[in-house]
Design an enzyme around this catalytic site. Sequence first.
Site, PDB file in Angstrom:
ATOM      1  N   ARG A  75      49.895  46.613  35.817  1.00  0.00           N
ATOM      2  CA  ARG A  75      48.905  46.276  34.811  1.00  0.00           C
ATOM      3  C   ARG A  75      49.534  46.259  33.354  1.00  0.00           C
ATOM      4  NH1 ARG A  75      45.344  42.749  36.192  1.00  0.00           N
ATOM      5  NH2 ARG A  75      44.523  43.995  37.993  1.00  0.00           N
ATOM      6  N   ARG A 101      55.521  38.238  41.475  1.00  0.00           N
ATOM      7  CA  ARG A 101      55.315  39.420  40.517  1.00  0.00           C
ATOM      8  C   ARG A 101      55.422  40.546  41.306  1.00  0.00           C
ATOM      9  NH1 ARG A 101      48.904  39.930  39.027  1.00  0.00           N
ATOM     10  NH2 ARG A 101      48.111  39.404  40.954  1.00  0.00           N
ATOM     11  N   HIS A 171      51.920  35.753  32.144  1.00  0.00           N
ATOM     12  CA  HIS A 171      50.716  36.150  31.926  1.00  0.00           C
ATOM     13  C   HIS A 171      50.596  37.484  31.042  1.00  0.00           C
ATOM     14  CE1 HIS A 171      47.057  38.174  33.054  1.00  0.00           C
ATOM     15  NE2 HIS A 171      46.718  37.580  34.311  1.00  0.00           N
ATOM     16  N   ASP A 215      37.425  33.795  30.270  1.00  0.00           N
ATOM     17  CA  ASP A 215      38.518  33.432  31.054  1.00  0.00           C
ATOM     18  C   ASP A 215      38.427  32.056  31.259  1.00  0.00           C
ATOM     19  OD1 ASP A 215      40.266  33.731  33.218  1.00  0.00           O
ATOM     20  OD2 ASP A 215      38.776  34.866  34.521  1.00  0.00           O
ATOM     21  N   GLU A 275      48.236  33.584  28.030  1.00  0.00           N
ATOM     22  CA  GLU A 275      49.227  33.014  29.040  1.00  0.00           C
ATOM     23  C   GLU A 275      49.673  31.816  28.956  1.00  0.00           C
ATOM     24  OE1 GLU A 275      47.073  34.168  32.792  1.00  0.00           O
ATOM     25  OE2 GLU A 275      45.955  35.314  31.663  1.00  0.00           O
TER      26      GLU A 275
HETATM   27  C1  BG6 Z   1      43.963  35.981  34.510  1.00  0.00           C
HETATM   28  C2  BG6 Z   1      42.769  35.156  35.260  1.00  0.00           C
HETATM   29  O1  BG6 Z   1      45.217  34.863  34.375  1.00  0.00           O
HETATM   30  O2  BG6 Z   1      44.460  37.019  35.437  1.00  0.00           O
HETATM   31  C3  BG6 Z   1      41.838  36.082  35.779  1.00  0.00           C
HETATM   32  O3  BG6 Z   1      42.307  34.107  34.621  1.00  0.00           O
HETATM   33  C4  BG6 Z   1      42.189  37.526  36.226  1.00  0.00           C
HETATM   34  O4  BG6 Z   1      40.577  35.594  36.244  1.00  0.00           O
HETATM   35  C5  BG6 Z   1      43.301  38.142  35.602  1.00  0.00           C
HETATM   36  O5  BG6 Z   1      41.080  38.237  36.522  1.00  0.00           O
HETATM   37  C6  BG6 Z   1      44.048  39.285  36.506  1.00  0.00           C
HETATM   38  O6  BG6 Z   1      44.460  38.931  37.600  1.00  0.00           O
HETATM   39  P1  BG6 Z   1      45.151  39.929  38.576  1.00  0.00           P
HETATM   40  O7  BG6 Z   1      45.374  39.305  39.988  1.00  0.00           O
HETATM   41  O8  BG6 Z   1      46.384  40.538  37.912  1.00  0.00           O
HETATM   42  O9  BG6 Z   1      43.880  41.227  38.796  1.00  0.00           O
END
Ligand code: BG6
Length: 303
Positions: A75, A101, A171, A215, A275
């Site tokens: 994360r 990923r 991202h 978002d 992103e």
């Molecule tokens: C973003 C999306 O790119 O990623 C969001 O637009 C999403 O909707 C976020 O919550 C995180 O995604 P993840 O799968 O890493 O929890």
Amino acid sequence: MSQTAELDRAFGVSGVLAFEDGVDGLTIAHLHGAGGRASVCLQGAHVFDWQVSGVEMPVLWLSPQAQFKPGKSIRGGTPVCWPWFGPHASNPNFPAHGFARTSAWRVVGGGADEDDQAWLTLALETGTASSVMWPYSSELELTVRAGATLSMSLVTRNTGDGAFTLGEALHTYFRISDIESVSVHGLDSCDYWDTVGGVERKTQHEEIRFNAETDRVYIDTSATCVIEDSGLRRRIRIDKTGSLSTVVWNPWTAKAERMGDLGQPAGWREFLCVESANAWDNRLIVRPGEVRALNVKYTVELM
Ligand code: BG6
């Protein structure tokens, strides 16, 4: 010889590129370039840290609750979303943002370039373990260049004999002072899909500011974006090529609570995702033999 020692022998360059055993058998690469350094987890080809000399706070955000575990996405930093963005188009059981990923990538090159930036290239071949989810023959490479700037180039090659549709994103979670003190410039007049509480097409007017969950998938834009952060007194400039979508995301309170891994009491206030993607209307059709590159370059400017 351990895997890390073998990597060091094959690709390590003293003071520039070194490998380290991370937790749970994951391997980490450390890149030291002129003016900055970055760290990359080989699982996911995931850049999770980039720091610039003379700039106090890291430029990338990493959750204090980030886990480095096999099969788990970290994360923070820059998860590589590939070969789809968001949920899979037809199978909700397939992982969100694709499998790249959380896959094990292979080191194929590294060193120092002519500008004294440290670089590392990682590769992922698809079509075996992942073929249930991705029945295509393709190769994927990520090259990271780190120093006073951070560049990433995500290259997809169709090595099969049929075309495929590709969704992808770098991202990146940027470290900011506070979500209510930043603005994003560069998307004025751009159309976007607003996905909070349903899906609606809208047009951006002027810069983006934040006071609620955000978002959005901005489409048909290759524009440079700038995050202006009055709290940290810096601007982060995001240049890109080969990308026509820009996703802007912050979960705000309720979604952050549901996610549960963003840090307490309000880790979500300290990051903003901008992103560089090819998603939604801008997914790519990649034909046999075709090579598509999504490139980003991040620069920090103190105010
Ligand atoms: C973003 C999306 O790119 O990623 C969001 O637009 C999403 O909707 C976020 O919550 C995180 O995604 P993840 O799968 O890493 O929890």
